[in-house]
Design a protein around this motif. Sequence first.
Motif, short mmCIF file in Angstrom:
data_model
loop_
_atom_site.label_atom_id
_atom_site.label_comp_id
_atom_site.label_asym_id
_atom_site.label_seq_id
_atom_site.Cartn_x
_atom_site.Cartn_y
_atom_site.Cartn_z
N UNK A 165 0.12 -6.30 -10.14
CA UNK A 165 -0.02 -5.02 -10.75
C UNK A 165 -0.68 -4.05 -9.66
N UNK A 166 -0.57 -2.61 -10.13
CA UNK A 166 -1.04 -1.64 -9.28
C UNK A 166 -2.58 -1.64 -9.29
N UNK A 214 0.73 -1.04 0.18
CA UNK A 214 -0.03 -0.01 0.09
C UNK A 214 0.98 1.23 -0.02
N UNK A 215 0.60 2.21 -0.89
CA UNK A 215 1.42 3.43 -0.99
C UNK A 215 0.29 4.55 -1.23
N UNK A 216 -0.15 5.10 -0.13
CA UNK A 216 -1.17 6.19 -0.43
C UNK A 216 -2.49 5.53 -0.91
N UNK A 230 -1.69 -5.55 -6.09
CA UNK A 230 -2.70 -6.59 -6.02
C UNK A 230 -2.02 -7.90 -6.74
N UNK A 231 -1.80 -8.96 -6.17
CA UNK A 231 -1.26 -10.32 -6.76
C UNK A 231 -2.48 -11.12 -7.10
N UNK A 232 -2.76 -11.58 -8.04
CA UNK A 232 -3.78 -12.44 -8.41
C UNK A 232 -3.23 -13.62 -9.71
N UNK A 233 -2.99 -14.54 -8.93
CA UNK A 233 -2.21 -15.74 -9.60
C UNK A 233 -0.79 -15.16 -10.28
N UNK A 234 -0.76 -15.17 -11.62
CA UNK A 234 0.66 -14.82 -12.09
C UNK A 234 0.70 -13.37 -12.29
N UNK A 250 -11.54 0.72 3.25
CA UNK A 250 -9.94 0.94 2.96
C UNK A 250 -9.20 -0.31 3.06
N UNK A 251 -8.81 -0.99 1.80
CA UNK A 251 -8.02 -1.95 1.85
C UNK A 251 -6.61 -1.86 2.63
N UNK A 252 -6.27 -3.07 3.22
CA UNK A 252 -4.91 -3.00 3.75
C UNK A 252 -4.03 -4.20 3.50
N UNK A 253 -2.96 -4.42 3.80
CA UNK A 253 -2.08 -5.38 3.21
C UNK A 253 -2.66 -6.78 3.84
N UNK A 254 -2.72 -7.79 3.22
CA UNK A 254 -3.08 -9.18 3.48
C UNK A 254 -4.48 -9.41 3.25
N UNK A 255 -5.20 -8.40 2.63
CA UNK A 255 -6.86 -8.48 2.56
C UNK A 255 -6.96 -9.32 1.01
#
Length: 225
Positions: free
Chosen positions: A55-56, A41-43, A48-52, A66-71
């Motif tokens: 991307x931002x 998360x940067x501002x 987002x990591x989805x399969x292979x 508000x999403x956070x790391x690990x969601x």
Amino acid sequence: MNVLETDRLPSTATSPGRAAPSTRRERPISATHCVGIITAVDGDQFTIASGTLTGPGRRAVSCLLEPTIGDTVAALIVAPDQLWITAVLQREEGTSHTLRLNGPTCIDTGEAALTVASGSLGFKTAAFVLNTQRAELHSDEAIVMGREFKVIGNTMKLVGAVLNTVFDRVMHYSKQHSRRTEGMDRVSGDYVEVQAKQILRQTGEHVFVNGEKMVKTTGSQIHFG
């Protein structure tokens, strides 16, 4: 060819005011749904990591949480470099929740009631304004703290069993002041002064004036009896 045979011929001209039928088929912008995990998360930017795919992405306006790391989130891929987070699907237990709305926000329920239920409710804001025709506060214990506190109104009424006030300095002004005490009314101080512009009267069944060292009465006329 007579007039009737002319009317039977197919016409390719359009009548005034009518648009010619379009042979082009409209196509909406395509998008792909995916499920991914927030890795950074940067501002207002999220990775987002989805399969292979990694991307931002950005949070959609409709995604209030508000999403956070690990969601684990649901995202919409509009373009290879454009991902929109539409919802937070799962979050680790114990992580705090933040509802974020960027810009002026209004909650409108019309004539229906709005109820907020919470074990603890706090407000943190630079300014707080409440406009209502009637306000009620019910609390077993209430504490109001502030550098400056003002109460302005046409009528003010305080009802209670005990009233304690502690001030370094008290200034009171009123056009008329009436006080009634059924029990004892006592004023004590190192220096007590009572002034009246016209008349000062003390009335009682028994009146005592005690001076440990001196009692002095001065006036142009003094009457006893």
